[in-house]
Design a protein around this motif. Sequence first.
Motif, mmCIF file in Angstrom:
data_model
loop_
_atom_site.group_PDB
_atom_site.id
_atom_site.type_symbol
_atom_site.label_atom_id
_atom_site.label_comp_id
_atom_site.label_asym_id
_atom_site.label_seq_id
_atom_site.Cartn_x
_atom_site.Cartn_y
_atom_site.Cartn_z
ATOM 1 N N UNK A 1 0.835 -1.203 0.000
ATOM 2 C CA UNK A 1 0.000 0.000 0.000
ATOM 3 C C UNK A 1 0.873 1.258 0.000
ATOM 4 N N UNK B 1 -2.030 2.064 -3.296
ATOM 5 C CA UNK B 1 -3.337 1.416 -3.174
ATOM 6 C C UNK B 1 -4.074 1.330 -4.517
ATOM 7 N N UNK C 1 12.926 14.181 5.869
ATOM 8 C CA UNK C 1 11.480 14.227 6.018
ATOM 9 C C UNK C 1 10.770 13.309 5.022
ATOM 10 N N UNK D 1 1.667 1.082 10.867
ATOM 11 C CA UNK D 1 0.589 0.128 10.590
ATOM 12 C C UNK D 1 1.030 -1.292 10.890
ATOM 13 N N UNK E 1 -2.945 6.445 4.502
ATOM 14 C CA UNK E 1 -1.674 6.171 3.840
ATOM 15 C C UNK E 1 -1.882 5.331 2.584
ATOM 16 N N UNK E 2 -2.507 5.936 1.568
ATOM 17 C CA UNK E 2 -2.587 5.281 0.259
ATOM 18 C C UNK E 2 -2.512 6.339 -0.823
ATOM 19 N N UNK F 1 -2.207 10.525 -0.565
ATOM 20 C CA UNK F 1 -1.017 11.315 -0.913
ATOM 21 C C UNK F 1 -1.357 12.345 -1.979
ATOM 22 N N UNK F 2 -2.163 11.935 -2.981
ATOM 23 C CA UNK F 2 -2.595 12.869 -4.020
ATOM 24 C C UNK F 2 -3.393 14.016 -3.401
ATOM 25 N N UNK G 1 3.157 24.139 6.867
ATOM 26 C CA UNK G 1 2.490 22.867 7.156
ATOM 27 C C UNK G 1 2.901 22.458 8.568
ATOM 28 N N UNK G 2 1.950 22.461 9.502
ATOM 29 C CA UNK G 2 2.276 22.118 10.891
ATOM 30 C C UNK G 2 2.778 20.680 10.967
ATOM 31 N N UNK G 3 2.073 19.786 10.266
ATOM 32 C CA UNK G 3 2.539 18.401 10.156
ATOM 33 C C UNK G 3 1.716 17.739 9.064
ATOM 34 N N UNK G 4 2.243 16.633 8.553
ATOM 35 C CA UNK G 4 1.571 15.911 7.485
ATOM 36 C C UNK G 4 1.497 14.465 7.952
ATOM 37 N N UNK H 1 0.003 10.571 7.865
ATOM 38 C CA UNK H 1 -0.680 9.525 7.110
ATOM 39 C C UNK H 1 -1.059 8.392 8.049
ATOM 40 N N UNK I 1 -3.237 4.632 8.992
ATOM 41 C CA UNK I 1 -3.507 3.342 8.373
ATOM 42 C C UNK I 1 -4.872 3.361 7.671
ATOM 43 N N UNK J 1 -3.714 10.452 17.018
ATOM 44 C CA UNK J 1 -3.443 11.525 16.058
ATOM 45 C C UNK J 1 -4.068 12.837 16.524
ATOM 46 N N UNK K 1 -1.922 14.467 19.149
ATOM 47 C CA UNK K 1 -0.747 15.126 18.554
ATOM 48 C C UNK K 1 -1.151 16.443 17.898
ATOM 49 N N UNK L 1 -3.730 18.383 18.552
ATOM 50 C CA UNK L 1 -4.062 19.411 19.525
ATOM 51 C C UNK L 1 -2.788 20.079 20.056
ATOM 52 N N UNK L 2 -1.768 19.231 20.300
ATOM 53 C CA UNK L 2 -0.523 19.759 20.842
ATOM 54 C C UNK L 2 0.181 20.676 19.844
#
Lengths: 314, 306, 389
Positions: A134, A142, B271, B283, C168-169, C173-174, C187-190, C192, C194, C203, C206, C208-209
């Motif tokens: 995946x 995917x 990163x 996962x 995370x697929x 990502x697109x 971008x504070x964070x990115x 992905x 399951x 998540x 994290x 909120x923090x």
Amino acid sequence: MRSPVISRARIATVLLFALLALVPVYSTLFSAPFYLTLFARVMIFALAAVSLDLVLGFGGLVSFGHAAYLGVGAYAVGILAYHGVDSVFVLWGAAILASALVALFIGAISLRTSGMYFIMITLAFAQMLFYLAVSLKAYGGDDGLPIAKRGTLGPFDLKSDVQLYYLILIALGLALYLGHRIVGSRFGRVLEGAKWNERRAVALGLAPYRYRLVAFVISGTVCGLAGALLATLTNFVSPSYMAWTRSGEIIVMVVLGGMATLTGPVIGAVVLLVLEEVLATLTIHWMLILGPILVLVVLFARRGLWGWIAGRHG
Amino acid sequence: MDPLLLLVQALNGLQLGVMLFLLAAGLTLVFGIMNLVNLAHGSLYMVGAYFMAAFQAWTGSFVLALLLAVPATLLVGVAVELIVLRRLYDRDHLDQVLGTFGLILFFNELVRVIWGPAALFVSMPQALSGTVVLLPGAPYPVYRLVIIGVGLAVAAFLSWLVTRTRTGMLIRAGASNPTMVAALGVDIRLLFTLVFGLGAALAGLAGAMAAPLLSVEAAMGDGVLILTFVVIVIGGIGSIRGAFVAAVLVGIVDTVGRAFLPILLREIFNRQVANAAGPALASMLIYVLMAAILVFRPRGLFGAKG
Amino acid sequence: MIGRILALGLAAVLAASPAMAQDKVKVGFIATFSGPGGVLGKHLHDGFMLGIDHSGGKLGGLTPEVIQEDDRLAPDVGLQVAKKLIERDKVDVMAGVIFSNVMMAIYKPVIDAGVPFISSNAGPSPIAGAQCSPMFFSTSWQNDGAHEAMGKHAQDKGYKNVYLMAPNYQAGKDALAGFKRFYKGNIADEVYTTVNQLDYSAEITQLRAAKPDAVYVFYPGGMGINFVKQYGQAGLTSQTPLLSAFTIDSTTLPAQGDAAIGTFTTAFWAVDLKNPVNEKFVADYQKKYNDIPSTYSAQAYDTALMLNAAIKDAGGKVSDKKALADALKKTSFDSVRGGKLKLNNNNIPIQNFYLLETVKRADGKLVSSVRSTVLTDHKDAYSKDCAMK
């Protein structure tokens, strides 16, 4: 003395293969090429089920992660094809090699456990490979990875659906033959003996672990070939080929058809997939019918469909 | 790494853990005592959640719905045991897998036929819907604290039931030698039905409690079933204590891993690599944990049965 | 040999009755009808059938025969049913398809078989770009459109620090890549997660923090229900604006409940989009199915309208696939989007994207309601890779 029921089993096997061999004739006759695709897919899953039966039926090793080898075989073909390799010989060879190596690694670790623990550890490895596939962004993740075209293998031109169909049929026949040879050999008897009485096998100076590992690798390799065939047939690979539900379906095929019978899993695959197809055409609630059918088979056909076809001693 | 954050994440992990325990307890008992691999355990969880949604829509009350959903799931469980599963006790594990797989398909489709294909909604009681500030700067949902409380209470009750009561003694005896227990004049079939009903009620409780947090939809039990099997295998099949330890372990490892693994990888790799590998590894984490534990303890942490 | 002769004979019989073949049009409709994704298939199919109803029960004057097939959310099953529709049922045109992975598996075989193909939902980037085809059309969008629109909105709104989350697929990502194409802030964070994850407490803690200005998520289906509920329960909806795409719509809102109120989403269409076609569509859909239509229903409704118009233009001759495809390219009809549907060079709509806010309607139902137009006549980023003019 040869009992008549054995020949009943033999007749059924020959009949099954004759029917499978006639599918392309039927589909040309009635210009229904769809049946070619359906039964090609059915035979690929039958091949996977036969490979599982080798460890599950004869070795008593319930692998709940056989879809992983289907996926490894398919991805070996998909990834190499993506990089421009078009020799089918190389593609399928790579699939066989890759799935053998993966099976060796997974088997070496998993076979330290037994019973339910074995079931779950094989599932765990399959899940890891699923999530790996995946996350392979370069190879479609995917969404999966289409394969541009089919090549040739010796006299076979795989662009022809009929030729690919017969190649799959040959692969299935060879796998069954290989299975029979293995089961009939000393190796097979040790494998089966260790399933019933591990202590006795050890006392006889045999190391069941090694026998099991070899069987596991053979099984994974054959399943990997099934994956390569699936990728070739669909011109596509996707992580969904190794979802845990797939592993479950392959187990269902084996048990439905009859464990430790080799031909049984072929029947199981044919019946399950054709039933799914027929029921799904009838109603979108096909699972509501298929579910109870499976329960009834367990309750009333105690040794699977094959036990019922081939008779009590088949 | 912020220690405060780590603490909150551990609490999240504990909450996931007790939830898994509610499911794992029933599954491990049924497996350990009746020697039955019940894949349909996840379906009972789903049925519990659907009952919760239906009864809440009917009564308008969370508590009433919960009080109805749990016994209703128990009844469904007992019916399934009487009609199908008791015929499978002395059968091969694989027959059980096939039969209960058939039940999964049946139940997944049945709920769609009865309640429609769309996901259902369950609200939580107003009093529990807020957050409390447990630690400075980290408000925590009250409802999740309630789940932790209920889970721990069930764990204590089960521990008392199994170790301190006559029923528990019979359950333990039935697990190690069912023929002997039957010879002593105990109705072993009734005992089995009771144990199965208990497992079903716990699965229904888990489903009903999870319903306000999750989407109540067909097949919602399938993913949870796999997690539950991971838990009972790590804990050792048949062991309630093992199921509890493993459930909390899996809950915490999964949660903390999801939260911090990507951050940790970013310290080591650039990163882009970390963003690609982190989520995939997170996962896989619980499967890696299970494989690692089984390599060193092939029968799980507290297991006796194979 | 005998088979050949028989087949030839059959073909001759069929060819001899062109009138019979001409008053009917066979549509192969593939979608996910079973399993948890089944509700999307229902909306897609309902929308399509309503489109036929509104075309007088016909498609371009021909009697439609819609053959519905379930891909069971598996690419290889999708391929199998696609082949069945093409080879056994000999459909004149294909439509439907919810999920990108099924689309990727069946796209090439359908196109190679020379059957015109209208996607009512899935729009993966390869098909919009290098692999575009004159036989393929879309009445939906390329996946990135809604994400780009939300990126633009976040930029216009002046958010300086946005937290991004997706499964995370590939589509996840697109999604985030599309958002970042138009959002230029920090971008504070990115993150992905399951695929099909149930619990998001880790998540959310994290997140909120990190104290972002806003959160952008892409969680289709059940994942979106889980996330939006848990986000609301953590008390964050009122603190940190929740922006999303394909996460909140009429298929998920009944299950998300009040937690979704006050969240923002971007889409090409909304229930309260003001135009006569849409008003009729929404009113009749609610009457016929007792359900609020979703973007899925709207897209498939347009699929039926498009087919109706194109078959009429082609003079009802659906047997000439090439001519039908040309007619689909040139045809003109009034879309639920308002005005005529415009296709880009890659046969994917050029369309507006709107900012929607989820509100409770007077009848107590939750809907996403139009607030503003974010992108006007938007073309997807991949069309430049498509060789077609």
